[in-house]
Scaffold this motif. Structure first.
Motif, PDB file in Angstrom:
ATOM      1  N   GLU A  50       0.759  -1.178  -0.026  1.00 21.35           N
ATOM      2  CA  GLU A  50      -0.016   0.065   0.065  1.00 21.35           C
ATOM      3  C   GLU A  50       0.664   1.085  -0.005  1.00 21.35           C
ATOM      4  O   GLU A  50       0.503   2.066  -0.733  1.00 21.35           O
ATOM      5  CB  GLU A  50      -0.880   0.002   1.221  1.00 21.35           C
ATOM      6  CG  GLU A  50      -2.182  -1.057   0.902  1.00 21.35           C
ATOM      7  CD  GLU A  50      -3.443  -0.580   1.766  1.00 21.35           C
ATOM      8  OE1 GLU A  50      -3.460   0.357   1.839  1.00 21.35           O
ATOM      9  OE2 GLU A  50      -3.997  -1.625   2.299  1.00 21.35           O
ATOM     10  N   HIS A  75     -10.339   2.885 -12.768  1.00 17.16           N
ATOM     11  CA  HIS A  75     -10.733   1.820 -11.860  1.00 17.16           C
ATOM     12  C   HIS A  75     -12.452   1.923 -12.088  1.00 17.16           C
ATOM     13  O   HIS A  75     -12.957   0.598 -11.964  1.00 17.16           O
ATOM     14  CB  HIS A  75     -10.561   2.481 -10.351  1.00 17.16           C
ATOM     15  CG  HIS A  75     -11.019   1.625  -9.370  1.00 17.16           C
ATOM     16  ND1 HIS A  75     -10.829   0.118  -9.114  1.00 17.16           N
ATOM     17  CD2 HIS A  75     -11.775   1.757  -8.202  1.00 17.16           C
ATOM     18  CE1 HIS A  75     -11.303  -0.361  -8.268  1.00 17.16           C
ATOM     19  NE2 HIS A  75     -11.948   0.452  -7.594  1.00 17.16           N
ATOM     20  N   ASP A 133      -5.933  -5.232  -7.810  1.00 17.03           N
ATOM     21  CA  ASP A 133      -5.629  -4.509  -6.372  1.00 17.03           C
ATOM     22  C   ASP A 133      -4.985  -3.235  -6.445  1.00 17.03           C
ATOM     23  O   ASP A 133      -5.339  -2.222  -5.664  1.00 17.03           O
ATOM     24  CB  ASP A 133      -5.273  -5.361  -5.401  1.00 17.03           C
ATOM     25  CG  ASP A 133      -6.260  -6.536  -4.673  1.00 17.03           C
ATOM     26  OD1 ASP A 133      -7.362  -6.064  -4.914  1.00 17.03           O
ATOM     27  OD2 ASP A 133      -5.623  -7.204  -4.256  1.00 17.03           O
ATOM     28  N   ALA A 136      -7.260  -0.548  -7.741  1.00 14.74           N
ATOM     29  CA  ALA A 136      -8.080  -0.273  -6.672  1.00 14.74           C
ATOM     30  C   ALA A 136      -7.422   0.845  -5.728  1.00 14.74           C
ATOM     31  O   ALA A 136      -8.027   1.692  -5.053  1.00 14.74           O
ATOM     32  CB  ALA A 136      -8.746  -1.448  -6.132  1.00 14.74           C
ATOM     33  N   LEU A 137      -6.257   0.258  -5.130  1.00 14.82           N
ATOM     34  CA  LEU A 137      -5.685   1.346  -4.238  1.00 14.82           C
ATOM     35  C   LEU A 137      -5.174   2.567  -4.787  1.00 14.82           C
ATOM     36  O   LEU A 137      -5.307   3.496  -4.165  1.00 14.82           O
ATOM     37  CB  LEU A 137      -4.359   0.399  -3.763  1.00 14.82           C
ATOM     38  CG  LEU A 137      -4.671  -0.771  -3.079  1.00 14.82           C
ATOM     39  CD1 LEU A 137      -3.554  -1.551  -2.833  1.00 14.82           C
ATOM     40  CD2 LEU A 137      -5.063  -0.267  -1.370  1.00 14.82           C
ATOM     41  N   ARG A 140      -7.880   4.818  -4.879  1.00 16.66           N
ATOM     42  CA  ARG A 140      -8.185   5.450  -3.631  1.00 16.66           C
ATOM     43  C   ARG A 140      -7.174   6.795  -3.315  1.00 16.66           C
ATOM     44  O   ARG A 140      -7.448   7.618  -2.997  1.00 16.66           O
ATOM     45  CB  ARG A 140      -7.983   4.438  -2.704  1.00 16.66           C
ATOM     46  CG  ARG A 140      -8.535   4.940  -1.014  1.00 16.66           C
ATOM     47  CD  ARG A 140      -7.385   5.169  -0.295  1.00 16.66           C
ATOM     48  NE  ARG A 140      -6.029   4.495  -0.334  1.00 16.66           N
ATOM     49  CZ  ARG A 140      -5.736   3.482   0.471  1.00 16.66           C
ATOM     50  NH1 ARG A 140      -6.765   2.995   1.389  1.00 16.66           N
ATOM     51  NH2 ARG A 140      -4.721   2.796   0.130  1.00 16.66           N
ATOM     52  N   ASP A 152     -10.385   2.524   3.811  1.00 17.19           N
ATOM     53  CA  ASP A 152      -9.652   1.167   3.705  1.00 17.19           C
ATOM     54  C   ASP A 152     -10.050   0.501   2.381  1.00 17.19           C
ATOM     55  O   ASP A 152     -11.155   0.295   2.626  1.00 17.19           O
ATOM     56  CB  ASP A 152      -9.658   0.461   5.203  1.00 17.19           C
ATOM     57  CG  ASP A 152      -8.825   0.998   6.178  1.00 17.19           C
ATOM     58  OD1 ASP A 152      -7.761   1.752   6.007  1.00 17.19           O
ATOM     59  OD2 ASP A 152      -9.277   0.833   7.398  1.00 17.19           O
ATOM     60  N   VAL A 153      -9.384   0.204   1.833  1.00 20.74           N
ATOM     61  CA  VAL A 153      -9.571  -0.814   0.630  1.00 20.74           C
ATOM     62  C   VAL A 153      -9.486  -2.443   0.900  1.00 20.74           C
ATOM     63  O   VAL A 153      -8.499  -2.776   1.207  1.00 20.74           O
ATOM     64  CB  VAL A 153      -8.706  -0.387  -0.643  1.00 20.74           C
ATOM     65  CG1 VAL A 153      -8.990  -1.286  -1.933  1.00 20.74           C
ATOM     66  CG2 VAL A 153      -8.779   1.225  -0.877  1.00 20.74           C
ATOM     67  N   LYS A 155      -8.907  -5.864  -0.057  1.00 17.17           N
ATOM     68  CA  LYS A 155      -8.314  -6.458  -1.038  1.00 17.17           C
ATOM     69  C   LYS A 155      -8.403  -7.953  -1.273  1.00 17.17           C
ATOM     70  O   LYS A 155      -8.749  -8.642  -0.562  1.00 17.17           O
ATOM     71  CB  LYS A 155      -6.702  -6.139  -0.633  1.00 17.17           C
ATOM     72  CG  LYS A 155      -6.477  -4.540  -0.733  1.00 17.17           C
ATOM     73  CD  LYS A 155      -5.151  -4.165   0.156  1.00 17.17           C
ATOM     74  CE  LYS A 155      -5.353  -4.302   1.519  1.00 17.17           C
ATOM     75  NZ  LYS A 155      -6.071  -3.353   1.977  1.00 17.17           N
ATOM     76  N   ILE A 283     -16.451   1.495  -2.101  1.00 13.85           N
ATOM     77  CA  ILE A 283     -16.230   0.173  -1.513  1.00 13.85           C
ATOM     78  C   ILE A 283     -17.216  -0.820  -2.161  1.00 13.85           C
ATOM     79  O   ILE A 283     -16.597  -1.985  -2.591  1.00 13.85           O
ATOM     80  CB  ILE A 283     -16.251   0.234   0.001  1.00 13.85           C
ATOM     81  CG1 ILE A 283     -15.351   1.035   0.707  1.00 13.85           C
ATOM     82  CG2 ILE A 283     -16.181  -1.095   0.708  1.00 13.85           C
ATOM     83  CD1 ILE A 283     -15.282   1.500   2.071  1.00 13.85           C
ATOM     84  N   SER A 286     -16.029  -1.488  -5.813  1.00 14.95           N
ATOM     85  CA  SER A 286     -14.752  -2.153  -6.136  1.00 14.95           C
ATOM     86  C   SER A 286     -14.585  -3.600  -5.548  1.00 14.95           C
ATOM     87  O   SER A 286     -13.717  -4.182  -5.670  1.00 14.95           O
ATOM     88  CB  SER A 286     -13.692  -1.047  -5.614  1.00 14.95           C
ATOM     89  OG  SER A 286     -13.495  -1.266  -4.266  1.00 14.95           O
ATOM     90  N   SER A 287     -15.772  -4.061  -4.802  1.00 12.54           N
ATOM     91  CA  SER A 287     -15.871  -5.272  -4.392  1.00 12.54           C
ATOM     92  C   SER A 287     -16.603  -6.193  -5.461  1.00 12.54           C
ATOM     93  O   SER A 287     -16.500  -7.579  -5.104  1.00 12.54           O
ATOM     94  CB  SER A 287     -16.701  -5.231  -3.174  1.00 12.54           C
ATOM     95  OG  SER A 287     -16.162  -4.614  -2.008  1.00 12.54           O
TER      96      SER A 287
END
Ligand code: NAG
Ligand code: NAG
Length: 302
Positions: A50, A75, A133, A136-137, A140, A152-153, A155, A283, A286-287
């Motif tokens: 991260e 994303h 991932d 996604a990070l 953010r 908090d992402v 992962k 969230i 991205s899930s």
């Protein structure tokens, strides 16, 4: 800022995408997706991931103010097609035209940031962190460097093996930091037989749009693009909707139904309410997962 001097355009198209994204989540709420994503997924296998990714995003933004908008758009685009599986990052191969080369690809220009992040992460923990991932990070982190909230992402996404341009067409419509005159020409030229300009547009905003997109250039204007630009994370977009200063009829249409109208007013008057809804939606979006492998190179399947 765009090369054009319509500052509203800048605010509009990025935030328009975010709003479109909030509305799109209604669609996703019909699906239930079992997800095994966790906050501490890389705690043992790649604890530095991260912070490495964050540094790459921060460094890129120093030289390239368009990087954050590009990452966030990538994303969104990734997740809306086949789930967040890094498919947006894949190159076209042979006869297969990848998502990134499909029609709405125009501002997907921040691939190099993901390449840099992947390289940096691989040098510390090879074969562990998926490209999905990383994206996604990075998205953010892009919001954070733009003055937005942090969160908090979860992962543990895997990378997919399929990327098709024709699927990208599904995600058309709004793009972050990008618009063609052709997307809103109908609102400023020959709206209907009684009025030239869409009466739901603020007149001075309409005049500035006509200046950038004159009727005469319509043939050419199919290719007129506004470069993706730096953006500041705030609730300006919702204020602009209330002022009738948004590019797309679909943005203005958010005022037509009582439900969306009340959301627009709520977000326009409370940045906190907008931030909360935005984070929840990010969230959730991205899930949506869908991949099978941990790619070695984000641009090609293993
Ligand atoms: C977008 O697609 C076109 C072909 O349709 C391609 O030439 C261009 O390189 C693509 N842009 C990016 C950023 O991949
Ligand atoms: C043109 O649009 C305006 C505003 O929506 C409407 O009031 C008017 O009736 C329309 N005219 C025609 C001919 O459709």
């Amino acid at each position: 800022m765009y090369k054009y001097d319509i500052h509203e355009c800048h605010a509009t198209s990025l935030k328009a995408s975010m709003a479109a994204f909030l509305s799109s989540l209604l669609i996703f709420s019909f699906f239930s997706f079992a997800t095994s994503l966790t906050l501490n997924f890389y705690q043992k296998t790649c604890p530095a991931a991260e912070s490495i990714i964050r540094k790459v995003v921060v460094d890129a933004t120093k030289h390239d103010k368009t990087a954050p908008a590009g990452l966030l758009r990538m994303h969104f685009h990734d997740c809306f097609i086949r789930g967040c599986d890094g498919s947006v990052l894949l190159n076209s191969k042979g006869k297969n035209t990848a998502e990134k080369d499909g029609p709405p690809n125009v501002s997907l220009h921040a691939f190099y940031v993901i390449d840099n992040a992947k390289k940096a992460v691989e040098s510390v923990c090879p074969g562990v962190v998926s490209c999905a991932d990383i994206l996604a990070l990075a998205a953010r982190d892009a919001v954070v460097v733009s003055g937005g909230p942090s969160w908090d992402v979860p992962k543990g996404r895997k990378d997919g093996r399929i990327s098709k341009a024709n699927l990208a067409a599904l995600s058309g419509g709004h793009t972050i930091g990008f618009s063609h005159c052709s997307s809103f020409n109908n609102r400023i030229h020959n709206f209907n037989s009684t009025t030239g300009i869409d009466p739901s547009l603020n007149p001075s905003f309409a005049a500035s749009l006509k200046h950038v997109c004159p009727a005469k250039n319509n043939a050419k204007s199919a290719g007129v693009a506004m470069d993706p630009s730096s953006f500041t994370f705030d609730n300006t977009y919702y204020k602009l909707i209330l002022q009738h200063k948004v590019l797309f009829s679909s943005d203005n249409a958010l005022l037509n139904s009582p439900n969306t109208r009340s959301l627009v007013s709520k977000f326009a008057s409370s940045k906190d309410a907008y931030v909360n809804a935005f984070v929840k939606s990010m969230i959730k979006m991205s899930s949506i997962t869908g991949g099978q492998e941990i790619r070695k190179d984000c641009r090609v399947v293993n």
